[in-house]
Design a protein around this motif. Structure first.
Motif, PDB file in Angstrom:
ATOM      1  N   PHE A  35       0.933  -1.192   0.061  1.00  0.00           N
ATOM      2  CA  PHE A  35      -0.005  -0.093  -0.051  1.00  0.00           C
ATOM      3  C   PHE A  35       1.006   1.349   0.009  1.00  0.00           C
ATOM      4  O   PHE A  35       1.593   1.475   0.774  1.00  0.00           O
ATOM      5  CB  PHE A  35      -0.996  -0.058   1.202  1.00  0.00           C
ATOM      6  N   LEU A  36       0.831   2.077  -1.121  1.00  0.00           N
ATOM      7  CA  LEU A  36       1.579   3.292  -1.110  1.00  0.00           C
ATOM      8  C   LEU A  36       0.860   4.612  -0.637  1.00  0.00           C
ATOM      9  O   LEU A  36      -0.321   4.533  -0.797  1.00  0.00           O
ATOM     10  CB  LEU A  36       1.935   3.566  -2.499  1.00  0.00           C
ATOM     11  N   SER A  37       1.254   5.152   0.305  1.00  0.00           N
ATOM     12  CA  SER A  37       0.745   6.356   0.712  1.00  0.00           C
ATOM     13  C   SER A  37       0.417   7.316  -0.405  1.00  0.00           C
ATOM     14  O   SER A  37       1.244   7.264  -1.490  1.00  0.00           O
ATOM     15  CB  SER A  37       1.403   7.206   1.595  1.00  0.00           C
ATOM     16  N   GLY A  38      -0.308   8.298  -0.421  1.00  0.00           N
ATOM     17  CA  GLY A  38      -0.561   9.319  -1.594  1.00  0.00           C
ATOM     18  C   GLY A  38       0.747   9.917  -2.061  1.00  0.00           C
ATOM     19  O   GLY A  38       1.615  10.593  -1.025  1.00  0.00           O
ATOM     20  N   ILE A  39       1.144  10.143  -3.311  1.00  0.00           N
ATOM     21  CA  ILE A  39       2.401  10.294  -3.787  1.00  0.00           C
ATOM     22  C   ILE A  39       2.428  11.509  -4.923  1.00  0.00           C
ATOM     23  O   ILE A  39       1.464  11.122  -5.744  1.00  0.00           O
ATOM     24  CB  ILE A  39       3.242   9.167  -4.504  1.00  0.00           C
ATOM     25  N   GLY A  40       2.679  12.765  -4.752  1.00  0.00           N
ATOM     26  CA  GLY A  40       2.614  13.628  -5.708  1.00  0.00           C
ATOM     27  C   GLY A  40       3.904  13.866  -6.408  1.00  0.00           C
ATOM     28  O   GLY A  40       4.863  12.945  -6.508  1.00  0.00           O
TER      29      GLY A  40
END
Length: 154
Positions: A35-40
């Motif tokens: 699960f990846l955290s939100g990435i900008g």
């Protein structure tokens, strides 16, 4: 860096992606799911946002969704690789755009560059939202499946 917890899985942090904007990891592995955290699109070496132009007073003047989209994919790739995964391991992606009417068509074309075969592309949901925590126009939230032998890099 990988830290383990018997109940919560492995925590993934990497210097090759921008630092999270809060107190959370880049990703967490639980079983064979990542699960990846939100990435900008921020640059890993600081807070530079590709494609942004600012007025003298610091307000955002213009952004380039193509530059930001490519930077987001670079950052997602970095977290996946630090986790022992690849783009082909993505199974679900949620896309957040701050201007759906302006940016969806361009983003959709860039998505097709990274995932040219719709039959093997991850599932995707795209949402139009009013703001993100920094002056970015896009963020991705991803889930990947890890295969036997996938090991995080330390």
């Amino acid at each position: 860096m990988v830290a383990g917890s018997p109940d919560m899985g492995d925590v993934i942090r990497t210097d090759s992606a921008p630092k999270p904007m809060g107190h959370y990891p880049h990703a967490r592995r639980v079983g064979n799911l990542l699960f990846l955290s939100g990435i900008g699109p921020r640059h890993p070496d600081g807070d530079h946002i590709p494609g942004n132009e600012y007025f003298a007073d610091g307000r955002l003047k213009h952004y380039d969704i193509a530059a930001q989209a490519h930077a987001v994919f670079d950052n997602v790739r970095s977290v996946l690789e630090a986790s022992g995964a690849h783009f082909s391991d993505l199974v679900d992606v949620t896309v957040y755009l701050t201007d759906m009417a302006r940016d969806f068509k361009a983003y959709n074309a860039i998505w097709a560059e990274y995932f040219p075969d719709a039959g093997t592309a991850p599932c995707r949901t795209t949402l139009g939202i009013t703001a993100l925590p920094t002056p970015i126009a896009i963020e991705l939230k991803c889930v990947a499946v890890l295969h036997d032998g996938a090991a995080p890099r330390t």
